[in-house]
Design an enzyme around this catalytic site. Structure first.
Site, PDB file in Angstrom:
ATOM      1  N   ASP A 119       0.830  -1.209   0.000  1.00 50.70           N
ATOM      2  CA  ASP A 119       0.000   0.000   0.000  1.00 50.70           C
ATOM      3  C   ASP A 119       0.867   1.263   0.000  1.00 50.70           C
ATOM      4  O   ASP A 119       2.102   1.185  -0.076  1.00 50.70           O
ATOM      5  CB  ASP A 119      -0.943  -0.086   1.214  1.00 50.70           C
ATOM      6  CG  ASP A 119      -2.297   0.553   0.969  1.00 50.70           C
ATOM      7  OD1 ASP A 119      -2.396   1.431   0.106  1.00 50.70           O
ATOM      8  OD2 ASP A 119      -3.246   0.189   1.684  1.00 50.70           O
ATOM      9  N   ASP A 176     -10.231   3.530  -3.327  1.00 46.66           N
ATOM     10  CA  ASP A 176     -10.914   2.335  -2.810  1.00 46.66           C
ATOM     11  C   ASP A 176     -12.345   2.213  -3.322  1.00 46.66           C
ATOM     12  O   ASP A 176     -13.092   3.190  -3.368  1.00 46.66           O
ATOM     13  CB  ASP A 176     -10.962   2.388  -1.278  1.00 46.66           C
ATOM     14  CG  ASP A 176      -9.587   2.165  -0.667  1.00 46.66           C
ATOM     15  OD1 ASP A 176      -8.597   2.109  -1.415  1.00 46.66           O
ATOM     16  OD2 ASP A 176      -9.526   2.053   0.563  1.00 46.66           O
TER      17      ASP A 176
HETATM   18  C1  GLA Z   1      -5.932   1.428   1.597  1.00 43.15           C
HETATM   19  C2  GLA Z   1      -6.122   0.417   0.480  1.00 43.15           C
HETATM   20  C3  GLA Z   1      -7.249  -0.531   0.845  1.00 43.15           C
HETATM   21  C4  GLA Z   1      -6.919  -1.222   2.155  1.00 43.15           C
HETATM   22  C5  GLA Z   1      -6.665  -0.193   3.245  1.00 43.15           C
HETATM   23  C6  GLA Z   1      -6.125  -0.838   4.508  1.00 43.15           C
HETATM   24  O1  GLA Z   1      -7.023   2.274   1.702  1.00 43.15           O
HETATM   25  O2  GLA Z   1      -6.394   1.066  -0.726  1.00 43.15           O
HETATM   26  O3  GLA Z   1      -7.456  -1.473  -0.181  1.00 43.15           O
HETATM   27  O4  GLA Z   1      -5.789  -2.042   1.968  1.00 43.15           O
HETATM   28  O5  GLA Z   1      -5.710   0.777   2.835  1.00 43.15           O
HETATM   29  O6  GLA Z   1      -5.824   0.099   5.503  1.00 43.15           O
END
Ligand code: GLA
Length: 369
Positions: A119, A176
């Site tokens: 990430d 997301d």
């Molecule tokens: C980010 C990623 C998500 C998830 C969260 C976890 O937002 O894009 O897919 O992995 O972090 O904290």
């Protein structure tokens, strides 16, 4: 293809959940359908590294440690994935891999990790994101273990142009996803143009599936979708040759969600060995959209999408618009129904309900019939 904890469970995870989910992936036929990776997302980590500076699992959630859990997942014939971040902390503020890339890659390899989601939170200012992704890619390779590298920088700096050169096998192209039609639409229909960058071992990733969540996600804006919308979402992701990471609770899937997630003919579009990503046909502003994905056997998968909010529309696809000669007869198959609709020349059209999709396979015939 696999399952990831984040969409439904967020930080509410433990080894019992992972074991039960691995069991369900096998017993519900998801492994047979192709879903292999069981991935633990953020908030598996202890608040601090251990005395040797290694990442450690939260002892309350994972009292037997990650290695034992990976062994269990492997014993079911599945692969095991885990999560970290390029920055000093993960998005959930747990220790992440910045400056410890080699040690963390070695730790993951020693645990038997087969997949790393990496990430983008808490990246130190002024440090290059692509350089940090490269650093972890290099560290993973140096372990000698085959680890699928899933990069997650939400599309910053157009990763489709450089992610594969950092060792990435898949990379997020957007922020997301949420369990809502608005989110599916915003993400899915924005992928046109990225097909130039995808192919075997290098995939654009428009984020995980929300099929079957019905509003039970870990974020408050997740209102849920209808089965029609989930079918449309799955069809579009398959046309996009997207990684298929299930985000619902696989221990309690509805019959409809299971039927969507395990539909062999639709999954075959996603997994076609040629690995071409689908593209939008015609670029007008209409709420009726046609998307096409060339398949390795010379046929085409075609999606007719109705994005209108309350009414059915008749949506045509002209042969010439997808690269078929006007006079070439083609067998048109409705993949969701597993039914041949007949042989057509020039074009095909059908009524599609609101937020619905017809997923077709056009198989050109050698001679006129
Ligand atoms: C980010 C990623 C998500 C998830 C969260 C976890 O937002 O894009 O897919 O992995 O972090 O904290």
């Amino acid at each position: 293809m696999g399952w990831n904890t984040w969409n439904t469970f967020g930080g509410d995870i433990d080894e019992q959940l992972i074991r039960e989910s691995a069991d369900a992936i096998v017993s519900e036929g998801l492994l047979d359908a192709g879903y292999k990776y069981v991935v633990i997302d953020d908030l598996w980590e202890a608040p601090e590294r251990d005395k040797d500076g290694r990442l450690a699992a939260d002892p309350e959630k994972f009292p037997n440690g990650i290695k034992a859990l990976a062994d269990y997942v492997h014993s079911k014939g599945l692969r095991f994935g885990i999560y970290s971040c390029v920055g000093t902390h993960t998005c959930g503020r747990r220790p992440a891999s910045y400056g410890n890339e080699e040690l963390d890659a070695e730790t993951f390899a020693a645990w038997g990790v087969d997949f790393l989601k990496y990430d983008y939170c808490y990246k130190p200012a002024g440090v290059s994101g692509p350089m940090l992704y490269k650093r972890m890619g290099q560290a993973l390779r140096a372990t000698g273990r085959k680890i699928l590298y899933s990069m997650c920088n939400w599309g910053a700096e157009e990763p489709w142009k450089w992610a594969a050169s950092c060792g990435g096998h898949m990379w997020r192209t957007t922020g997301d996803i949420a369990d809502s039609w608005a989110s599916i639409e915003e993400i899915g229909f924005s992928q046109d143009g990225l097909e130039y960058y995808a192919g075997p071992n290098r995939w654009n990733d428009p984020d995980m599936l929300v099929v079957g969540m019905y509003g039970k996600g870990n974020c408050s804006d997740e209102v849920g979708c209808t089965d029609t919308e989930y079918r449309t979402h799955f069809s579009l992701w398959c046309l996009l040759a997207a990684p298929l990471m299930i985000g619902c609770d696989v221990r309690s899937m509805t019959a409809a969600a299971k039927e969507i997630l395990t539909h062999r003919e639709v999954i075959a579009v996603d997994q076609d060995p040629m690995g071409r990503q689908g593209y939008r046909v015609g670029k007008d502003g209409s709420s009726a959209q046609v998307w096409a994905k060339p398949l390795s056997d010379g046929s085409l998968a075609v999606g007719l999408f109705n994005r209108a909010n309350g009414w059915a529309q008749t949506i045509p696809v002209a042969w010439e618009s997808v690269g078929l000669h006007d006079r070439r007869p083609a067998v048109v198959r409705d993949l969701w129904k597993r039914e041949d609709l007949g042989v057509f020349s020039g074009s095909f059209s059908a009524s599609v309900k609101a937020h619905g999709c017809l997923l077709l396979k056009l198989t050109p015939q050698r001679r006129a019939v």
